[in-house]
Design an enzyme around this catalytic site. Structure first.
Site, mmCIF file in Angstrom:
data_model
loop_
_atom_site.group_PDB
_atom_site.id
_atom_site.type_symbol
_atom_site.label_atom_id
_atom_site.label_comp_id
_atom_site.label_asym_id
_atom_site.label_seq_id
_atom_site.Cartn_x
_atom_site.Cartn_y
_atom_site.Cartn_z
ATOM 1 N N GLU A 9 1.459 -0.029 -5.597
ATOM 2 C CA GLU A 9 0.474 1.031 -5.763
ATOM 3 C C GLU A 9 1.143 2.320 -6.230
ATOM 4 O OE1 GLU A 9 -3.368 2.707 -3.315
ATOM 5 O OE2 GLU A 9 -1.582 2.194 -2.163
ATOM 6 N N ASP A 55 -0.033 6.353 -6.727
ATOM 7 C CA ASP A 55 -1.002 7.452 -6.631
ATOM 8 C C ASP A 55 -0.580 8.546 -7.605
ATOM 9 O OD1 ASP A 55 -2.258 6.082 -4.664
ATOM 10 O OD2 ASP A 55 -2.172 7.657 -3.159
ATOM 11 N N HIS A 115 0.853 -1.198 0.000
ATOM 12 C CA HIS A 115 0.000 0.000 0.000
ATOM 13 C C HIS A 115 0.883 1.239 0.000
ATOM 14 C CE1 HIS A 115 -2.326 3.106 2.406
ATOM 15 N NE2 HIS A 115 -3.125 2.883 1.377
ATOM 16 N N ASN A 116 0.493 2.248 -0.788
ATOM 17 C CA ASN A 116 1.297 3.477 -0.878
ATOM 18 C C ASN A 116 2.784 3.132 -1.028
ATOM 19 O OD1 ASN A 116 -1.056 4.885 -0.619
ATOM 20 N ND2 ASN A 116 -0.634 5.721 1.402
ATOM 21 N N HIS A 142 1.447 11.226 -2.075
ATOM 22 C CA HIS A 142 0.221 11.071 -1.292
ATOM 23 C C HIS A 142 -0.497 12.413 -1.316
ATOM 24 C CE1 HIS A 142 -2.350 8.743 1.140
ATOM 25 N NE2 HIS A 142 -2.130 9.362 2.282
ATOM 26 N N GLU A 183 -3.989 4.556 -8.666
ATOM 27 C CA GLU A 183 -4.990 5.439 -8.068
ATOM 28 C C GLU A 183 -4.923 6.741 -8.861
ATOM 29 O OE1 GLU A 183 -7.103 4.322 -6.322
ATOM 30 O OE2 GLU A 183 -6.230 2.519 -5.463
#
Length: 736
Positions: free
Chosen positions: A335, A337, A305-306, A350, A384
């Protein structure tokens, strides 16, 4: 390719340069570049460095801490100064675990090559040492640590300090007795050969000797038949024990005389028990052993995650290095973003925080370089998407240009799938997981755009923020999504009647916990991720999600702790390839399984796990103050379905981290062995405050070898801390 002789000569020359020392520029950023004096110490494994102006202050690290040497501009820091320093002067030392890299610039290409090739050879040497060589190196290290005045000898005062350093409290009279026995020349000091004898007396393993005595008729050696009997009865090896006994003698017996007799001495026996073959983890499960031809949804997939973050979610650094670290740990779902960059170049960070930004194209280039170094099985790139249509088009162009054929953009057989392809069929491929316009069944006009609500993962944001997150998505990016379409979860009734095999719904941990009891294991594909409230990048317990069949359980890989220990433990099997097949009852659509009622499952067979914790060996100090010695205890923790969650611990041993002996037995009942993980934790007992962590080791219950086994402990960061270990005797039996 140079011959072994010329290679040795090259290495000898490099070693001379390294031992003489070099002034290298240590680089932390474009503005922080400082000269440091580096040299290789006499032990051939320790690198020492200091500032020329730092007085007596210095730092050291071991070659065993290093994973690799990168040559040239192969780090973000060195890339940032590429115009100032040419690639032939630059190199990066990469450490195991989460420790940051060391970026260095030499004064000449020859000097850079001496360090690059020299350190690479030392890393190779350290990684390929056999058990005896490791022990010899360990003894050598202790001798030089104890020899404070560097005269090549060790007096009794130095011995007493050594014992404290080795984490052992010993009566001074007994220590003097051992010293006198070793001091055969009666000179009042020990040279290296005498120190080896002293060390052997110090490390004598009575508990191993007792096991040896149980099977040795003459008390001196194990004949082939006696070793075979030990392997059959104690190690539960059955028919293969005869052949294995012969192999073990060949592999571990140091005495040529014993080998010729077809026998094993106590030294050889102890060497076998301390080896990887004598470890708790089944050797056959360390390599790729599972069926990799099942649909992707039939596997637990190691997921991050992230992934771009090295630290927390508010101010942490975004870094390409974070992707490299996750991928080399076997992570198969990373991931990204994505946000609009100011100059038309998409960035990764983020959003709406102070975390730093990195370029999307650099992330994709890093993925191309490192995706398949640790595992050949497919990587899922979870996007994302917060970008405008224009920058989504740029993203699509980068994905196609950089990844080329590695990116899976078409259906394997041209047909809409009824089930997902397998990891075997998708070897070496990168799958894009993102929103998609329409489904695989529909034809969508090339110019079409559609409203796509961008990610459920804003659960903690209000409705206004969600409406702002809506963006138009263009066909260029949408077309790259084939087998992993991100969809909003509209309830179980809708999902059961409309779900497609290529659709994936994501839940935050809080939402996932609310719906766990409703999950139908084999019908839907789920991804879970940590709550947005975990701004410190902490993690949730992944076991709860695995127990209900979630295959993509994303964790903050940058944060060490129990949760990552469990993740590392589950994926330590099957060649560390990042894919672990789910149990049959989670893949068979006809079998009903509830984690809360394991006894209702067809084929339910609970097992008893009995662990005799016998002893510990050379545990690391947790408090470096002189005279501080640990009071160790061992706790065993079981993670699995709710009925399997359990823990028990031994008593603590006062003032002995060197060779503590417990001889205590801990018993557990395992209701769903296929889902259970067993965690061994060693702590320093503290009656006034919280215990300090010493080491741990976690593995799947199904990978445990019964019998007399060593558990090679890992640090909080998940890296090896040799020769620290536990010695246990494990029994697994059916519950009657």
């Amino acid at each position: 390719m140079p011959s072994p002789v010329s290679l040795h000569i090259v290495f000898a020359g490099d070693r001379v340069v390294m031992m003489a020392g070099s002034t290298l520029r240590k680089v932390k950023s474009r503005s922080w570049k400082k000269n440091r004096y580096f040299r290789l110490l006499e032990d051939g494994l320790t690198i020492w460095y200091k500032s020329r102006w730092a007085g007596r202050g210095h730092s050291t690290f071991s070659v065993t801490d290093l994973e690799a040497v990168r040559e040239g501009h192969q780090s973000e820091v060195l890339l940032s100064i590429a115009e100032e320093f040419p690639a032939e002067l630059c190199f990066t030392l990469v450490f195991h675990g989460r420790q940051g890299n060391l970026d260095l610039v030499a004064e000449s290409p020859d000097e850079a090559q001496a360090w690059i090739q020299g350190v690479r050879m030392l890393i190779h040497k350290a990684q390929t040492m056999d058990e005896k060589e490791r022990l010899d190196q360990w003894v050598w290290d202790w001798f030089h640590k104890a020899d404070k005045n560097k005269d090549g000898k060790m007096n009794f005062k130095e011995v007493k300090k050594l014992l404290k350093m080795m984490n052992v409290e010993m009566n001074e009279d007994h220590a003097l007795h051992l010293f006198t026995m070793a001091d055969k020349s009666e000179s009042g000091s020990l040279e290296i050969e005498q120190f080896v004898f002293f060390y052997k007396m110090l490390t004598q393993r009575d508990e191993v000797w007792k096991v040896f005595q149980d099977y040795s008729e003459d008390g001196e050696k194990l004949m082939l038949e006696e070793l075979q009997s030990f392997l059959s009865v104690e190690q539960h090896e059955g028919e293969q024990s005869a052949q294995h006994a012969q192999e073990l003698i060949e592999r571990y017996e140091p005495s040529e005389t014993a080998k010729k007799q077809g026998a094993m001495s106590l030294d050889g026996f102890q060497m076998y028990l301390c080896s990887q073959e004598g470890s708790i983890f089944k050797p056959e499960h360390q390599d790729l052993y599972q069926d990799m031809s099942q649909p992707l949804s039939h596997y637990f997939i190691s997921s991050s995650h992230n992934t771009y973050l090295l630290e927390d979610q508010l101010r942490g650094q975004s870094s390409l290095e974070a992707y490299i670290q996750a991928l080399k740990r076997g992570c198969r779902c990373v991931e990204v973003d994505c946000w609009d960059g100011y100059d038309g170049d998409p960035v990764v960070y983020h959003g709406h925080t102070l975390t730093s930004k990195i370029l999307f194209k650099d992330v994709i280039s890093t993925l191309k370089e490192y995706a398949f170094r640790a595992s050949e099985f497919p990587v899922i790139l979870s996007i994302e998407n917060h970008c405008s249509v224009e920058q989504q088009t740029v993203m699509a162009q980068y994905l196609r240009q950089i990844l080329g054929d590695m990116l899976q953009t078409t259906l394997l057989d041209g047909q809409v799938p009824q089930q997902l392809p397998s990891p075997q069929e998708l070897k070496g491929k990168i799958l894009l997981k993102a929103k998609k316009i329409g489904g695989l069944e529909e034809y969508v006009d090339e110019t079409c755009t559609d409203e796509v609500s961008d990610e459920e993962e804003m659960a903690n944001c209000d409705a206004e923020m969600k409406s702002k997150a809506k963006s138009k998505m263009s066909r260029e990016l949408s077309d790259l999504v084939v087998y992993c379409k991100s969809v909003h979860f509209d309830g179980f009734e809708h999902a059961h009647s409309h779900a497609k095999c290529y659709e994936i719904s994501s839940f935050s941990e809080s939402k996932a916990k609310n719906v766990l009891q409703y999950l139908k294991l084999n019908l839907l594909h789920f991804r879970t991720y940590p709550s947005g409230l975990r701004t410190d990048s902490s993690n949730y317990n992944p076991q709860d999600m695995w127990s209900v069949g979630c295959q993509i359980v994303a964790l903050n890989f940058q944060t060490a702790g129990l949760e990552m220990d469990l993740n590392d433990g589950l994926f330590r099997q099957n060649g560390c390839c990042g894919y672990v097949i789910k149990p049959n009852f989670m893949r068979d659509g006809n079998t009903q399984f509830s984690p809360d009622k394991p006894e209702e499952r067809e084929g339910y067979k609970p097992l008893r796990l009995s662990i005799q914790v016998i002893s510990g060996q050379q545990l690391p100090k947790v408090n470096q103050k002189e005279g501080s010695i640990v009071d160790p205890l061992v706790r065993v923790e079981i993670y699995g379905v709710p009925q399997d969650q359990a823990k028990d611990e031994t008593s603590h041993i006062n003032n002995n981290g060197f060779n503590p002996v417990w001889n205590e037995t801990l018993d557990f009942t395992i209701h769903t062995p296929e889902l259970a993980l067993v965690c061994f934790v060693v702590e320093d007992h503290d009656k006034a405050s919280r215990n300090d962590f010493i080491g741990q080791y976690t593995l799947p219950f199904m990978c445990i070898q019964p019998g007399y086994r060593h558990i090679h402990l890992l640090s909080k960061d998940g890296t090896a801390i040799p020769p620290s270990s536990l010695f246990v005797n494990i029994s697994i039996s059916e519950l009657t």
